[in-house]
Design a protein around this motif. Sequence first.
Motif, PDB file in Angstrom:
ATOM      1  N   ARG A   1       0.806  -1.225   0.000  1.00 36.09           N
ATOM      2  CA  ARG A   1       0.000   0.000   0.000  1.00 36.09           C
ATOM      3  C   ARG A   1       0.839   1.275   0.000  1.00 36.09           C
ATOM      4  N   GLN A   2       2.186   1.106   0.034  1.00 32.23           N
ATOM      5  CA  GLN A   2       3.035   2.303   0.047  1.00 32.23           C
ATOM      6  C   GLN A   2       3.175   2.903  -1.358  1.00 32.23           C
ATOM      7  N   GLN A   3       3.684   4.134  -1.370  1.00 31.40           N
ATOM      8  CA  GLN A   3       3.866   4.832  -2.651  1.00 31.40           C
ATOM      9  C   GLN A   3       5.039   4.273  -3.446  1.00 31.40           C
ATOM     10  N   HIS A   4       5.997   3.672  -2.725  1.00 31.03           N
ATOM     11  CA  HIS A   4       7.186   3.176  -3.417  1.00 31.03           C
ATOM     12  C   HIS A   4       7.165   1.652  -3.461  1.00 31.03           C
ATOM     13  N   PRO A   5       7.941   1.076  -4.392  1.00 32.41           N
ATOM     14  CA  PRO A   5       7.862  -0.379  -4.574  1.00 32.41           C
ATOM     15  C   PRO A   5       8.373  -1.158  -3.368  1.00 32.41           C
ATOM     16  N   MET A   6       7.659  -2.198  -3.034  1.00 37.64           N
ATOM     17  CA  MET A   6       8.116  -3.121  -1.994  1.00 37.64           C
ATOM     18  C   MET A   6       9.394  -3.816  -2.464  1.00 37.64           C
ATOM     19  N   GLN A   7      10.308  -4.022  -1.520  1.00 36.37           N
ATOM     20  CA  GLN A   7      11.487  -4.829  -1.800  1.00 36.37           C
ATOM     21  C   GLN A   7      11.686  -5.706  -0.589  1.00 36.37           C
ATOM     22  N   ARG A   8      10.988  -6.798  -0.536  1.00 37.55           N
ATOM     23  CA  ARG A   8      10.996  -7.586   0.687  1.00 37.55           C
ATOM     24  C   ARG A   8      11.483  -8.995   0.432  1.00 37.55           C
ATOM     25  N   LEU A   9      12.329  -9.437   1.355  1.00 35.73           N
ATOM     26  CA  LEU A   9      12.824 -10.803   1.334  1.00 35.73           C
ATOM     27  C   LEU A   9      12.097 -11.598   2.410  1.00 35.73           C
ATOM     28  N   VAL A  10      11.550 -12.739   2.026  1.00 33.91           N
ATOM     29  CA  VAL A  10      10.945 -13.614   3.020  1.00 33.91           C
ATOM     30  C   VAL A  10      11.835 -14.837   3.183  1.00 33.91           C
ATOM     31  N   GLN A  11      12.373 -14.991   4.384  1.00 32.56           N
ATOM     32  CA  GLN A  11      13.139 -16.189   4.689  1.00 32.56           C
ATOM     33  C   GLN A  11      12.234 -17.138   5.435  1.00 32.56           C
ATOM     34  N   GLY A  12      12.237 -18.392   5.012  1.00 29.38           N
ATOM     35  CA  GLY A  12      11.427 -19.361   5.732  1.00 29.38           C
ATOM     36  C   GLY A  12      11.965 -20.729   5.409  1.00 29.38           C
ATOM     37  N   ASP A  13      12.137 -21.515   6.427  1.00 32.11           N
ATOM     38  CA  ASP A  13      12.718 -22.831   6.258  1.00 32.11           C
ATOM     39  C   ASP A  13      11.897 -23.648   5.253  1.00 32.11           C
ATOM     40  N   VAL A  14      12.497 -24.704   4.731  1.00 30.14           N
ATOM     41  CA  VAL A  14      11.758 -25.575   3.824  1.00 30.14           C
ATOM     42  C   VAL A  14      10.491 -26.053   4.516  1.00 30.14           C
ATOM     43  N   GLY A  15       9.375 -25.949   3.798  1.00 35.15           N
ATOM     44  CA  GLY A  15       8.113 -26.438   4.349  1.00 35.15           C
ATOM     45  C   GLY A  15       7.380 -25.439   5.229  1.00 35.15           C
ATOM     46  N   SER A  16       7.911 -24.232   5.366  1.00 35.08           N
ATOM     47  CA  SER A  16       7.257 -23.269   6.258  1.00 35.08           C
ATOM     48  C   SER A  16       6.025 -22.639   5.603  1.00 35.08           C
ATOM     49  N   GLY A  17       5.806 -22.921   4.316  1.00 34.48           N
ATOM     50  CA  GLY A  17       4.587 -22.439   3.666  1.00 34.48           C
ATOM     51  C   GLY A  17       4.737 -21.060   3.042  1.00 34.48           C
TER      52      GLY A  17
ATOM     53  N   VAL B   1      10.133 -13.786  -6.642  1.00 37.57           N
ATOM     54  CA  VAL B   1      11.259 -14.649  -6.999  1.00 37.57           C
ATOM     55  C   VAL B   1      11.370 -15.720  -5.929  1.00 37.57           C
ATOM     56  N   ASP B   2      11.113 -16.980  -6.327  1.00 36.74           N
ATOM     57  CA  ASP B   2      11.158 -18.051  -5.337  1.00 36.74           C
ATOM     58  C   ASP B   2      12.544 -18.681  -5.320  1.00 36.74           C
ATOM     59  N   GLU B   3      12.939 -19.170  -4.182  1.00 35.02           N
ATOM     60  CA  GLU B   3      14.227 -19.842  -4.017  1.00 35.02           C
ATOM     61  C   GLU B   3      15.357 -18.983  -4.556  1.00 35.02           C
ATOM     62  N   GLN B   4      15.384 -17.772  -4.042  1.00 35.91           N
ATOM     63  CA  GLN B   4      16.322 -16.774  -4.527  1.00 35.91           C
ATOM     64  C   GLN B   4      17.771 -17.246  -4.444  1.00 35.91           C
TER      65      GLN B   4
ATOM     66  N   HIS C   1       6.411  -4.008  -7.471  1.00 37.87           N
ATOM     67  CA  HIS C   1       6.789  -4.497  -6.153  1.00 37.87           C
ATOM     68  C   HIS C   1       7.576  -5.785  -6.334  1.00 37.87           C
ATOM     69  N   GLN C   2       8.491  -6.044  -5.390  1.00 41.11           N
ATOM     70  CA  GLN C   2       9.251  -7.279  -5.503  1.00 41.11           C
ATOM     71  C   GLN C   2       9.257  -8.054  -4.191  1.00 41.11           C
ATOM     72  N   LEU C   3       8.966  -9.330  -4.331  1.00 41.87           N
ATOM     73  CA  LEU C   3       8.951 -10.222  -3.175  1.00 41.87           C
ATOM     74  C   LEU C   3       9.911 -11.356  -3.476  1.00 41.87           C
ATOM     75  N   ILE C   4      10.872 -11.539  -2.579  1.00 43.90           N
ATOM     76  CA  ILE C   4      11.903 -12.541  -2.804  1.00 43.90           C
ATOM     77  C   ILE C   4      11.784 -13.575  -1.715  1.00 43.90           C
ATOM     78  N   MET C   5      11.827 -14.846  -2.102  1.00 48.46           N
ATOM     79  CA  MET C   5      11.645 -15.875  -1.076  1.00 48.46           C
ATOM     80  C   MET C   5      12.849 -16.804  -1.071  1.00 48.46           C
ATOM     81  N   THR C   6      13.307 -17.158   0.102  1.00 48.51           N
ATOM     82  CA  THR C   6      14.414 -18.093   0.161  1.00 48.51           C
ATOM     83  C   THR C   6      14.251 -19.055   1.324  1.00 48.51           C
ATOM     84  N   ALA C   7      14.677 -20.293   1.073  1.00 49.17           N
ATOM     85  CA  ALA C   7      14.638 -21.300   2.130  1.00 49.17           C
ATOM     86  C   ALA C   7      16.016 -21.437   2.752  1.00 49.17           C
TER      87      ALA C   7
END
Length: 690
Positions: free
Chosen positions: A283-299, A394-397, A420-426
């Motif tokens: 919802r912000q004015q500028h692009p999201m740049q977020r990394l989501v770290q979550g172990d394998v299987g964390s959903g 981007v999954d499994e960055q 917006h960018q969402l990066i995911m890594t296990a």
Amino acid sequence: MDIASLPLTALKGVGPKLADKLKRLNLHTVQDVLFHLPLRYQDRTRLLPIGSLRPGREAVVEGEIELADVVFRGRRSLICRVSDGTGHLHLRFFYFNAIQQQNLARGRRLRLFGQVRFGPAGVEMIHPEYEFTDGAQAPKAEENLTPVYPATTGVHQLSLRKIARQALEMHLDKIHEWLPPAVLQELKLPTLTEALALVHRPPPHTPVELLAEGKHPAVVRLAFEELLAHHLSLKRLRARVQMEAAPPITGDGGLTHQLLARLPFQLTRAQQRVLGEILHDLRQQHPMQRLVQGDVGSGKTIVAACAGLGVVESGLQAAIMAPTELLADQHLRNFTGWLEPLGISVVGLSGKLNGHARQDVLERIGSGRAAIAVGTQALFQEGVEFADLGLIVVDEQHRFGVHQRLALREKGRQGARRPHQLIMTATPIPRTLAQSLYADLDVSVIDELPPGRKPVETVALPSARRVDVVSRIRDACTAGRQAFWVCPLIEESEALELETATDMEQALRKALPDLRIALIHGRLKPAEKENIMASFKRGEIQLLVATTVIEVGVDVPNASLMVVENAERLGLSQLHQLRGRIGRGAAESHCVLLYQPPLSEMARARLAAMRETSDGFEIARRDLEMRGPGELLGTRQAGMPLFHIADLLRDRALLPRVQSVAELVLQEYPDRVEPIVRRWLGSAEEYGRV
Ligand code: ADP
Ligand code: MG
């Protein structure tokens, strides 16, 4: 002229030809020469008595030739015996001409430099450097330790030394100091010019081990500034992106709620928290740049789907990118299953798609009729035009590497707006490290697994016990469970890997004639792979023999057994990823790591870690300690070393200070950011402009 743009040809003795060769060492300017550090040093400052020589060390000695003889023992060689009264030393030359033979005669005095080794008649040197010291005045000893630089064909060590010496003598004073004196004082570090002078020309008795290990204050000073440059570059990139406009997100989250209401499970608290962070960013004015770290299987996947809905609701598109076709296919199935019932159109795009089917998908992406596109890197290749891209996932960055990640962000750009960018890594990494490497990103952590997961019981067995393992598989599969048998890369060759997997499949078919067995590997056609995975998922296949293609992301909850062949050869995080394929359902899961004895110490430590913990953060921490961060972070796969001098593992204690000094520079000395970044990353390599 600014030393950062002073060409090499400004140095005496460097013409266009040599300058060209030096480019191969990545040396383009005089400044580059100053930052091209020695690999090691020779001590030519002291004359050692021959009697004190020890094999394995390099030394300067002086003595008189007592005996010179050409012998034929295996090969023709010239042997001289040299003595200085404290002992004697043999010189051995395999290549020599008549003049050399004449000169190296009994009674001549010479000064020698070379590597000391043990030969048939005591200590010897093979092809030492030599200089006659009778007649003329004795040569002076070197005042400093002699640097040995990384060289390349056509560029001699001696000319590198000359160039470096000249750069040091003529141009060192042009190097600006950008670090505030207070910082240097507090960190007890030398100035940059002091540090450079020391590493190129260390005074006698400098502890070279400390230099080699990167623990000498001079090297620490350089590593610190390099880390600072990277950090500033990422911070600046982040600031720039925050100035840019994001696609406006206006929805009320209704679609996301519908999806969540239809799921057979509830999001974990960690998933909810992370999703909340993402929706807030959107919802912000500028692009999201977020990394989501979550172990394998964390959903992570469902969280990505919810984020996708968040932008789709506003009439924008989302692109979901996975590193392999297998994973992209799985995501496509999941997303289709979740989203089409809500009336949202999902398309898949990967390298395998061509002809009409590809045209059709491209048209749907281009016209905006497809709201969500799932695929491999093919999503961002030439010819793919989105109607209005609002989010890139981007999954499994970690499979892509830092440089690719940044390159991708640029590609997704649409005019003045950046998606917006969402990066995911296990591959979770320790916090300070994440704050450095991902300084351009906000980081969220899904630190909770869905309920009911039981830790995977892991054992390591020598491969001689394979028979027992086969009968365990028979029992488990007969009881309705499913299993993976993984045959990973043994040699650096996909073909060989396939061969082992094929052999293994045949052996297993013979041993387990009643089981439904299939083989999956990277060389199969995408449709075949897809079929096999689908029937494994439906439970028709009981035992799936696989190469490491299943390493990433594959999700089959009923599979509760895994055997990994040659487990001793795999890295810790790869083993963890593989094992993450099981333990996803309600049943108790088991993982058997088969190894070929004898185990190296490292392999033993890895297998022990696998037995002892299933916590991804703990695994990552141990992996980091064992291997260093390059492999962990995928920079090695991406083929580019991240740093010249710094080493994230070795220098990790510096990271908190690097971060606070970066803040200070940004606040108090903003005009120093550019020159610091440019000094270390060069303008072409700068992050975000790749
Ligand atoms: P990863 O984080 O490794 O990508 P996935 O997204 O593949 O994990 O999820 C693993 C499995 O867990 C999937 O089958 C998914 O549907 C399921 N799952 C995800 N979230 C939950 C939850 N909150 N409760 C139960 N199962 C869940
Ligand atoms: Mg995943």
